[in-house]
Scaffold this motif. Structure first.
Motif, PDB file in Angstrom:
ATOM      1  N   VAL A   1      -3.832   8.971  13.984  1.00 51.00           N
ATOM      2  CA  VAL A   1      -2.492   9.357  14.423  1.00 51.00           C
ATOM      3  C   VAL A   1      -1.919  10.324  13.400  1.00 51.00           C
ATOM      4  CG1 VAL A   1      -2.061   7.180  15.652  1.00 51.00           C
ATOM      5  CG2 VAL A   1      -1.401   7.392  13.249  1.00 51.00           C
ATOM      6  N   SER A   2      -0.720  10.847  13.691  1.00 49.21           N
ATOM      7  CA  SER A   2      -0.065  11.763  12.761  1.00 49.21           C
ATOM      8  C   SER A   2       0.676  10.982  11.682  1.00 49.21           C
ATOM      9  CB  SER A   2       0.920  12.652  13.514  1.00 49.21           C
ATOM     10  OG  SER A   2       2.003  11.867  14.018  1.00 49.21           O
ATOM     11  N   GLU A   3       0.994  11.672  10.589  1.00 49.93           N
ATOM     12  CA  GLU A   3       1.758  11.038   9.521  1.00 49.93           C
ATOM     13  C   GLU A   3       3.142  10.642  10.023  1.00 49.93           C
ATOM     14  OE1 GLU A   3       1.864  13.099   5.805  1.00 49.93           O
ATOM     15  OE2 GLU A   3      -0.292  13.575   5.827  1.00 49.93           O
ATOM     16  N   ALA A   4       3.703  11.456  10.926  1.00 54.12           N
ATOM     17  CA  ALA A   4       5.013  11.136  11.481  1.00 54.12           C
ATOM     18  C   ALA A   4       4.973   9.807  12.236  1.00 54.12           C
ATOM     19  CB  ALA A   4       5.479  12.264  12.411  1.00 54.12           C
ATOM     20  N   THR A   5       3.854   9.543  12.904  1.00 52.61           N
ATOM     21  CA  THR A   5       3.708   8.287  13.635  1.00 52.61           C
ATOM     22  C   THR A   5       3.675   7.107  12.672  1.00 52.61           C
ATOM     23  OG1 THR A   5       2.513   9.391  15.424  1.00 52.61           O
ATOM     24  CG2 THR A   5       2.246   7.014  15.233  1.00 52.61           C
ATOM     25  N   ILE A   6       2.979   7.270  11.547  1.00 52.41           N
ATOM     26  CA  ILE A   6       2.926   6.197  10.547  1.00 52.41           C
ATOM     27  C   ILE A   6       4.320   5.929  10.003  1.00 52.41           C
ATOM     28  CG2 ILE A   6       2.020   5.479   8.292  1.00 52.41           C
ATOM     29  CD1 ILE A   6      -0.049   5.477  10.540  1.00 52.41           C
ATOM     30  N   TYR A   7       5.098   6.993   9.747  1.00 57.33           N
ATOM     31  CA  TYR A   7       6.476   6.807   9.287  1.00 57.33           C
ATOM     32  C   TYR A   7       7.301   6.055  10.337  1.00 57.33           C
ATOM     33  CZ  TYR A   7       6.089   9.774   5.132  1.00 57.33           C
ATOM     34  OH  TYR A   7       5.766  10.287   3.898  1.00 57.33           O
ATOM     35  N   ARG A   8       7.037   6.355  11.600  1.00 55.77           N
ATOM     36  CA  ARG A   8       7.767   5.671  12.670  1.00 55.77           C
ATOM     37  C   ARG A   8       7.404   4.178  12.708  1.00 55.77           C
ATOM     38  NH1 ARG A   8       6.355   8.721  16.431  1.00 55.77           N
ATOM     39  NH2 ARG A   8       4.877   7.434  17.610  1.00 55.77           N
ATOM     40  N   TYR A   9       6.088   3.883  12.566  1.00 55.11           N
ATOM     41  CA  TYR A   9       5.658   2.479  12.521  1.00 55.11           C
ATOM     42  C   TYR A   9       6.299   1.764  11.334  1.00 55.11           C
ATOM     43  CZ  TYR A   9       1.880   3.716  15.819  1.00 55.11           C
ATOM     44  OH  TYR A   9       1.151   4.131  16.892  1.00 55.11           O
TER      45      TYR A   9
ATOM     46  N   ILE B   1       0.816  -1.209   0.000  1.00 56.07           N
ATOM     47  CA  ILE B   1       0.000   0.000   0.000  1.00 56.07           C
ATOM     48  C   ILE B   1       0.854   1.266   0.000  1.00 56.07           C
ATOM     49  CG2 ILE B   1      -1.647   1.349   1.377  1.00 56.07           C
ATOM     50  CD1 ILE B   1      -2.792  -1.051  -0.172  1.00 56.07           C
ATOM     51  N   PHE B   2       1.957   1.241   0.738  1.00 55.70           N
ATOM     52  CA  PHE B   2       2.734   2.465   0.930  1.00 55.70           C
ATOM     53  C   PHE B   2       3.626   2.810  -0.267  1.00 55.70           C
ATOM     54  CE2 PHE B   2       1.802   0.892   5.229  1.00 55.70           C
ATOM     55  CZ  PHE B   2       1.049   1.971   5.679  1.00 55.70           C
ATOM     56  N   GLN B   3       3.548   1.978  -1.312  1.00 57.24           N
ATOM     57  CA  GLN B   3       4.239   2.325  -2.550  1.00 57.24           C
ATOM     58  C   GLN B   3       3.455   3.351  -3.368  1.00 57.24           C
ATOM     59  OE1 GLN B   3       5.953  -1.112  -4.748  1.00 57.24           O
ATOM     60  NE2 GLN B   3       5.136  -2.365  -3.075  1.00 57.24           N
ATOM     61  N   ILE B   4       2.206   3.571  -2.966  1.00 55.61           N
ATOM     62  CA  ILE B   4       1.340   4.499  -3.685  1.00 55.61           C
ATOM     63  C   ILE B   4       1.382   5.862  -3.005  1.00 55.61           C
ATOM     64  CG2 ILE B   4      -1.025   4.936  -4.460  1.00 55.61           C
ATOM     65  CD1 ILE B   4      -1.499   1.914  -4.288  1.00 55.61           C
TER      66      ILE B   4
END
Length: 213
Positions: free
Chosen positions: A199-207, A183-186
């Motif tokens: 959550v924040s986008e920064a949190t998703i990047y951290r995950y 999914i995150f390739q899109i």
């Protein structure tokens, strides 16, 4: 009492046989002579029978027991002829004294339909035999938002829990599964996933950084 007049039923045999076609045999039996009971037949190639052939074992049994149950017809029972499987039905014909004098029988050769059914079922089969491939469903979305929503539903095992109540480990696991799905390739999916998980986008990047390690 004179002999029963089967003329109308003989017309019916011809009519039904021609209407249903070569895969359906239609037979008329005169029960006054069990040894030579067939007096009309269409598409006899299905059972290989001709005029003058005898009554079947099924008919004899049902005729013997008919007075006990007063069952006037029998539907969808199995017939067998020359290794063919037939879908059969029989109807008793009665005279004005309510005595069985004949039987109208229909035998459908289902061989071709059974083969076609196997082919169709083969087209519907999904290969789940490869243990190296994680089960993955293919969705057909119309937008990036739909792509994310479909993947989120597929990845989320905690569907009854509100996103705010999910633990960090549970949210990380959802991101891990969505990452496996690619999914995150899109472009634009980080924001969509962040919105769904509250959550924040920064949190998703951290995950993501954690699961990709």
């Amino acid at each position: 009492m004179g002999k029963f007049n089967f003329d109308n039923y003989q017309y019916l045999v011809s009519f039904l046989g021609k209407f249903f076609g070569i895969n359906v045999e239609v037979v008329l039996h005169d029960l006054s002579d069990y040894d030579h009971s067939i007096i009309a037949i269409e598409n006899g190639h299905i059972s290989g029978r001709e005029l003058g052939a005898p009554l079947t074992n099924f008919a004899l049994v049902k005729l013997r027991n008919q007075h006990k149950k007063n069952q006037r017809y029998f539907l969808n029972y199995e017939g067998v002829s020359s290794n063919k499987k037939l879908r059969s039905a029989s109807l008793f014909i009665y005279d004005d004294r309510d005595q069985p004098v004949g039987m109208l029988c229909v035998n459908m050769d289902t061989t071709e339909y059974a083969i076609a059914a196997k082919v169709l079922m083969a087209l519907c089969e999904i290969d789940t035999t490869n243990p190296e491939i994680e089960p993955l469903k293919e969705y057909f979305p119309h937008s990036v938002s739909e792509i994310v929503k479909d993947a989120y539903k597929s990845a989320r095992e905690y569907s009854l829990i509100e996103p705010e109540r999910l633990t960090v480990d549970e949210k990380t696991e959802i991101v891990r599964k969505m990452n496996i799905d690619g999914i995150f390739q899109i472009k634009g999916t980080i924001g969509e996933v962040a919105r769904l998980l509250k959550v924040s986008e920064a949190t998703i990047y951290r995950y993501l950084g954690k699961v990709r390690q």
